[in-house]
Design an enzyme around this catalytic site. Structure first.
Site, short mmCIF file in Angstrom:
data_model
loop_
_atom_site.label_atom_id
_atom_site.label_comp_id
_atom_site.label_asym_id
_atom_site.label_seq_id
_atom_site.Cartn_x
_atom_site.Cartn_y
_atom_site.Cartn_z
N HIS A 277 52.71 12.08 -1.65
CA HIS A 277 52.77 10.75 -2.25
C HIS A 277 54.06 10.62 -3.03
O HIS A 277 54.58 11.60 -3.59
CB HIS A 277 51.56 10.51 -3.17
CG HIS A 277 51.40 9.08 -3.58
ND1 HIS A 277 52.02 8.56 -4.69
CD2 HIS A 277 50.69 8.07 -3.01
CE1 HIS A 277 51.70 7.28 -4.79
NE2 HIS A 277 50.90 6.96 -3.80
N GLU A 330 45.09 7.72 1.85
CA GLU A 330 44.85 7.39 3.25
C GLU A 330 44.02 8.44 3.97
O GLU A 330 43.31 8.13 4.92
CB GLU A 330 46.18 7.21 3.99
CG GLU A 330 46.93 5.92 3.67
CD GLU A 330 47.84 6.08 2.46
OE1 GLU A 330 47.93 7.21 1.92
OE2 GLU A 330 48.46 5.08 2.06
#
Length: 392
Positions: A277, A330
């Site tokens: 991320h 996700e």
């Protein structure tokens, strides 16, 4: 020789504006080193575990969590805004056909860009520069309430099915699933999707949120701001990863293939979708929460995802020492949405059905500042001026 005074005062910043503070906000923050993010002054993960979507929507729109009476009133107010104007409904079949909704991962989202513009025109949205804060907020409620209706209608029309009209007696999440499938969801599915939606309402100055604020800084109407945000979200590096992370599970297939499959791709420099991320340097708190949601369903798919996560993190730690690479939102969003009956082409649109509330709060906040966002670029082309050649 003239002095370029603008160039003399320019401030060099990192690529992608990484780490650059561009404004103040009261909406929330992402604290990447801690693995924590919040809406207003409440933990987003705690809100997802204890409150409904409408309560968190009220928090972002009005700055405070509602009491029981306010909660019921806000839920009723926003539910009444779900139906579409006749002129928008009439245009949706053509929008669905033109946007390639059928069989496309981006179709419903592409169609929503057009549909949101139509909605803004049909509802008479005015530039945020010309209206007060209450009118701006009202426009965002109208748009946000309509987004699930638009998305599900476009999806169904693209498959030759009639849209399902919204129900005011269902929650935001349950109504979304109902309009998508035509069947009322069970409570576990509705709550799981609700927790996913709450966890993704807002997340700092990501690309789509920043896009919405840039457009709001021009004084444009709410629909224009949201359309721009949807365009940014449609990019695979932003909102397109949940289905791609699920594709990774499919490609690996069985537990014995995890190690060789992952090693081959890491050594080749490929990105493992669902890991890493831009902000978090520890475990993504959204991933941790959604893992727990997925494990409440159980089953082979969830067990396989957990094993893939374990082995991938071990391999990444071995091959990329010193880098903190963990699952992001996700990775488990895909299994959760799949378990709740959502088709993969609706994963990113479902993300948009949540994030529209966060975009809206940012649009309203940005509209309070009359200063347009207008940075500069560093020119790196041929030195100017060069004489314009005569046409031979």
């Amino acid at each position: 020789m003239s002095i370029n005074r603008a160039a003399a005062t320019r401030i060099e910043v990192p690529r992608g504006l990484a780490g650059v503070v561009v404004t103040d906000t009261r909406i929330g923050d992402v604290r990447g080193i801690e693995g924590f993010y919040h809406y207003r002054h409440y933990s987003a993960v705690e809100l997802a575990g204890t409150r409904g979507f409408e309560d968190v929507w009220h928090l972002l729109a009005y700055g405070e969590l509602p009491d029981a009476e306010q909660s019921a009133a806000f839920a009723a107010e926003t539910a009444a805004l779900r139906p579409l104007p006749d002129e928008v409904r009439a245009a949706l079949p053509a929008v669905a056909a033109a946007s390639g909704t059928s069989g496309s991962l981006s179709g419903p989202l592409s169609g929503m860009r057009t549909a949101l513009s139509l909605l803004g025109a049909a509802k008479g949205f005015r530039p945020v520069y010309d209206i007060d804060a209450d009118a701006r907020r009202r426009d965002t409620l109208v748009a946000s309430a309509a987004v699930p209706t638009l998305l599900t209608a476009l999806y169904r029309l693209g498959r030759g099915l009639d849209p399902v009209e919204p129900r005011e007696d269902l929650s935001y999440a349950a109504n979304y699933l109902y309009m998508l499938t035509g069947s009322e969801p069970d409570k576990q599915q509705a709550r799981a999707i609700e927790q996913y939606l709450i966890s993704t309402i807002d997340h700092g100055f990501n690309a789509s949120t920043f896009t919405a604020r840039v457009i709001a800084s021009t004084g444009a109407d709410v629909a224009a701001c949201l359309v721009g945000a949807v365009g940014a979200l449609s990019g695979p590096l932003h909102g397109g990863a949940p289905s791609r992370a699920l594709d990774t599970l499919d490609a690996i297939g069985t537990p014995d293939r995890i190690d060789p499959w992952i090693r081959e791709r890491v050594l080749a420099g490929d990105r493992i979708m669902g890991f890493g991320h831009a902000i978090y340097r520890t475990e993504d708190p959204r991933s941790r929460m959604l893992r727990e949601v997925a494990q409440q369903f159980g089953g082979p798919r969830v067990e396989f995802a957990v094993e893939v996560e374990r082995q991938v993190e071990a391999i990444l730690a071995e091959l990329k020492p010193g880098r903190e690479l963990h699952t992001n939102v996700e990775f488990y969003a895909g299994p959760v949405m799949e378990l709740c009956g959502l088709p993969r082409e609706m994963f990113t649109p479902t993300f948009a059905a949540a994030r529209v509330v966060g975009w809206s709060a940012n649009v309203v906040e940005q509209a309070e500042d009359s200063k347009i966002i207008r940075p500069v670029a560093r020119y790196v082309g041929t030195e100017a001026p060069v004489a314009v050649p005569l046409m031979s």
